[in-house]
Design a protein around this motif. Structure first.
Motif, PDB file in Angstrom:
ATOM      1  N   ILE A  23     -51.552  39.978  52.604  1.00 24.40           N
ATOM      2  CA  ILE A  23     -51.444  41.274  51.912  1.00 24.40           C
ATOM      3  C   ILE A  23     -50.021  41.828  52.041  1.00 24.40           C
ATOM      4  CG2 ILE A  23     -52.250  43.677  51.927  1.00 24.40           C
ATOM      5  CD1 ILE A  23     -55.014  42.576  52.896  1.00 24.40           C
ATOM      6  N   GLU A  24     -49.490  41.765  53.245  1.00 27.14           N
ATOM      7  CA  GLU A  24     -48.111  42.238  53.445  1.00 27.14           C
ATOM      8  C   GLU A  24     -47.112  41.411  52.640  1.00 27.14           C
ATOM      9  OE1 GLU A  24     -47.640  42.055  57.701  1.00 27.14           O
ATOM     10  OE2 GLU A  24     -49.336  43.435  57.955  1.00 27.14           O
ATOM     11  N   ALA A  25     -47.322  40.103  52.597  1.00 31.07           N
ATOM     12  CA  ALA A  25     -46.396  39.233  51.864  1.00 31.07           C
ATOM     13  C   ALA A  25     -46.415  39.548  50.372  1.00 31.07           C
ATOM     14  CB  ALA A  25     -46.747  37.761  52.098  1.00 31.07           C
ATOM     15  N   CYS A  26     -47.601  39.847  49.841  1.00 35.41           N
ATOM     16  CA  CYS A  26     -47.692  40.193  48.415  1.00 35.41           C
ATOM     17  C   CYS A  26     -46.843  41.436  48.138  1.00 35.41           C
ATOM     18  CB  CYS A  26     -49.148  40.436  48.010  1.00 35.41           C
ATOM     19  SG  CYS A  26     -50.099  38.908  47.853  1.00 35.41           S
ATOM     20  N   ALA A  27     -46.965  42.456  49.009  1.00 33.97           N
ATOM     21  CA  ALA A  27     -46.168  43.670  48.841  1.00 33.97           C
ATOM     22  C   ALA A  27     -44.681  43.331  48.935  1.00 33.97           C
ATOM     23  CB  ALA A  27     -46.565  44.693  49.907  1.00 33.97           C
ATOM     24  N   ARG A  28     -44.323  42.558  49.952  1.00 37.55           N
ATOM     25  CA  ARG A  28     -42.919  42.232  50.211  1.00 37.55           C
ATOM     26  C   ARG A  28     -42.285  41.467  49.054  1.00 37.55           C
ATOM     27  NH1 ARG A  28     -44.132  40.257  54.870  1.00 37.55           N
ATOM     28  NH2 ARG A  28     -43.928  38.040  54.492  1.00 37.55           N
ATOM     29  N   HIS A  29     -43.079  40.619  48.389  1.00 33.90           N
ATOM     30  CA  HIS A  29     -42.533  39.773  47.319  1.00 33.90           C
ATOM     31  C   HIS A  29     -42.877  40.289  45.922  1.00 33.90           C
ATOM     32  CE1 HIS A  29     -41.051  36.418  49.825  1.00 33.90           C
ATOM     33  NE2 HIS A  29     -42.022  36.770  50.644  1.00 33.90           N
ATOM     34  N   GLY A  30     -43.495  41.459  45.858  1.00 29.37           N
ATOM     35  CA  GLY A  30     -43.813  42.018  44.536  1.00 29.37           C
ATOM     36  C   GLY A  30     -44.855  41.221  43.774  1.00 29.37           C
ATOM     37  N   ILE A  31     -45.767  40.591  44.510  1.00 28.25           N
ATOM     38  CA  ILE A  31     -46.851  39.842  43.854  1.00 28.25           C
ATOM     39  C   ILE A  31     -48.034  40.797  43.674  1.00 28.25           C
ATOM     40  CG2 ILE A  31     -48.489  37.931  44.105  1.00 28.25           C
ATOM     41  CD1 ILE A  31     -46.328  36.495  45.799  1.00 28.25           C
ATOM     42  N   PRO A  32     -48.461  41.034  42.435  1.00 31.45           N
ATOM     43  CA  PRO A  32     -49.466  42.083  42.209  1.00 31.45           C
ATOM     44  C   PRO A  32     -50.917  41.660  42.440  1.00 31.45           C
ATOM     45  CG  PRO A  32     -48.730  41.196  40.111  1.00 31.45           C
ATOM     46  CD  PRO A  32     -47.910  40.498  41.179  1.00 31.45           C
ATOM     47  N   GLY A  33     -51.168  40.352  42.562  1.00 32.50           N
ATOM     48  CA  GLY A  33     -52.555  39.897  42.681  1.00 32.50           C
ATOM     49  C   GLY A  33     -52.798  39.069  43.926  1.00 32.50           C
ATOM     50  N   ILE A  34     -54.042  39.053  44.352  1.00 33.75           N
ATOM     51  CA  ILE A  34     -54.436  38.270  45.523  1.00 33.75           C
ATOM     52  C   ILE A  34     -55.824  37.700  45.281  1.00 33.75           C
ATOM     53  CG2 ILE A  34     -55.530  40.201  46.758  1.00 33.75           C
ATOM     54  CD1 ILE A  34     -54.232  39.084  49.352  1.00 33.75           C
ATOM     55  N   SER A  35     -56.086  36.534  45.865  1.00 33.10           N
ATOM     56  CA  SER A  35     -57.419  35.932  45.773  1.00 33.10           C
ATOM     57  C   SER A  35     -57.755  35.324  47.126  1.00 33.10           C
ATOM     58  CB  SER A  35     -57.441  34.872  44.671  1.00 33.10           C
ATOM     59  OG  SER A  35     -58.721  34.275  44.592  1.00 33.10           O
ATOM     60  N   PRO A  36     -58.575  36.011  47.908  1.00 31.45           N
ATOM     61  CA  PRO A  36     -58.861  35.520  49.263  1.00 31.45           C
ATOM     62  C   PRO A  36     -59.971  34.480  49.308  1.00 31.45           C
ATOM     63  CG  PRO A  36     -59.780  37.717  48.982  1.00 31.45           C
ATOM     64  CD  PRO A  36     -59.180  37.327  47.649  1.00 31.45           C
ATOM     65  N   TRP A  37     -59.877  33.616  50.298  1.00 23.64           N
ATOM     66  CA  TRP A  37     -61.013  32.779  50.665  1.00 23.64           C
ATOM     67  C   TRP A  37     -61.872  33.568  51.643  1.00 23.64           C
ATOM     68  CZ3 TRP A  37     -62.011  27.121  50.215  1.00 23.64           C
ATOM     69  CH2 TRP A  37     -61.392  26.585  49.091  1.00 23.64           C
ATOM     70  N   ARG A  38     -63.128  33.197  51.705  1.00 22.33           N
ATOM     71  CA  ARG A  38     -64.069  33.982  52.501  1.00 22.33           C
ATOM     72  C   ARG A  38     -63.794  33.915  53.995  1.00 22.33           C
ATOM     73  NH1 ARG A  38     -69.953  32.540  51.316  1.00 22.33           N
ATOM     74  NH2 ARG A  38     -70.334  34.487  52.439  1.00 22.33           N
TER      75      ARG A  38
END
Lengths: 270, 270
Positions: A23-38
């Motif tokens: 989650i932090e990396a997405c913010a840091r790199h400006g990535i707007p989407g995430i898809s987690p594994w369970r």
């Protein structure tokens, strides 16, 4: 805006990281989407994760994964259905666009492929009411035929769409270029998927490929014409960008920060 | 008679042996059929091999292999066509039932899958007159989709039959259970293959499979329901028995005599 549309980072791409780190990396790199594994979602705690993902303003393009329905006995099949019910609740809690289904292979010791396919159908029928009630789209992901024995007896996009036809409302397909790029019927089936694409995953097919599961390439490392397949998806109404999902022993051995930089820089190859 | 019909030994199953050794082994073990690869055939000398095979009373179920049409430039494509012409002459010389076609993958550095498929079509059209004149059936072998990038852009039985439809007389399909077992459309396509099956190859899909090319199992070692697929072939008019073709680093490391004993004892699993 990148012509490939917004980027989403599947957590398995950066397997060494926990979900808070992704989650932090997405913010840091400006990535707007995430898809987690369970597994990483559960490790963080679903409610906590849901709050943090929401606070970070991330779009959840999917939850990986439900499915794995076939089992050697009735108890095993019932347990799989129960687990899928939990997955639906988790997908709902984090506001995922869909629950990605890796349907499962042959039960231990079985050679009965039609039977395994029936178990998949029965499992999907069993969980669909919960999915609909929760507003969670069930995204059937055809997996490459080389995974048929142990991961997915759902092997082609055409087969997935036939299942969607049968199951009806609340179902769609997750298209991963790695699994479908070879299909001589791809263009026709992508057109048939119009309005039913619930996820679009990218990675690349390396030559040579040295492992049947864990040797995927980053976009541009292989031979898949990703933009051509994305164009088919967009012609079928897809506008959700690209989710980068790389299962790779090679990239998992790198610093995840390096991998994320590679992912963002290779967005242009999608 | 074994219910699976007569056995044929593909020379690559006993890769450490020369062709004279395979011919002797067939006699020694009462195996009535043989299917040589071109390298061992050429090493023995085509005329010499033809005579010895005939003298041994062996039925030649196929010659492996023609194809490999796509190439990065016109000279490469022309060379491939020339090589296929030699393969046709060799198949004719040894009285092979068919020339098995492994059509080829993407040219070096290319991501143009439709283009590679066109090169395959063009190559086949180019060699077909020679094949017809020689009375050699061109057997299109769909290869498992995991070989699409580097070995065969012909991936499904349906696609192979479409090509047969286009090419017409003198063409057929080689069905290898390893390449087609996963196909959700298999039953329908096997029925469609009626009268056009030119070869039937067996081996098995091991779980796990650790190599994309060289980790096949002997019949019974894996999860393929071989008799079910053979029954589909027989319903489509096939009566030619089973050709055992095992590409396996594991079995190549054994004494070939042991491998042949295993092959004959596993005939019942076909």
């Amino acid at each position: 805006m990148n012509p490939a549309g917004p980027l989403s980072l599947n957590t398995i791409t950066v397997k060494p990281w926990s979900l808070p780190q992704v989650i932090e990396a997405c913010a840091r790199h400006g990535i707007p989407g995430i898809s987690p594994w369970r597994d990483v979602l559960q490790a963080m705690g679903v409610d906590n994760a849901a709050r943090r993902i929401r606070d970070a303003g991330l779009h959840v393009t999917g939850l990986c994964r439900g499915g794995m329905f076939p089992a050697a006995d009735a108890a095993g099949r019932a347990a799989a259905i129960e687990d899928n019910r939990r997955a639906i609740a988790e997908a709902h809690a984090i506001g995922a666009d869909c629950l990605v289904m890796v349907c499962g292979g042959l039960p231990e010791g079985s050679k009965d492929l039609p039977g395994a396919r029936d178990m998949v159908r029965e499992g999907l029928h069993a969980i669909l009411p919960e999915a609909r009630a929760a507003g969670v789209t069930i995204a059937l992901e055809p997996l490459h035929p080389m995974t048929c024995a142990d991961r997915s007896v759902l092997s082609t996009l055409g087969q997935a769409l036939d299942l969607c036809d049968e199951l009806g409302e609340g179902t769609g397909v997750a298209v991963d270029v790695y699994h479908v790029w070879w299909d001589p019927d791809l263009e026709r089936q992508m057109a048939r998927a119009k309005g039913r694409i619930a996820g679009f995953h990218v990675c690349d097919w390396k030559v040579p490929t040295t492992d049947l599961v864990f040797d995927r390439g980053l976009p541009g490392e292989g031979v898949i014409d990703i933009p051509a397949i994305r164009a088919m998806a967009e012609a079928a109404g897809w506008g959700g960008g690209v989710e980068v999902e790389i299962l790779s022993n090679r990239w998992w051995a790198e610093d995840p920060e390096t991998v994320v930089r590679e992912v963002t820089s290779r967005h242009a190859y999608c």
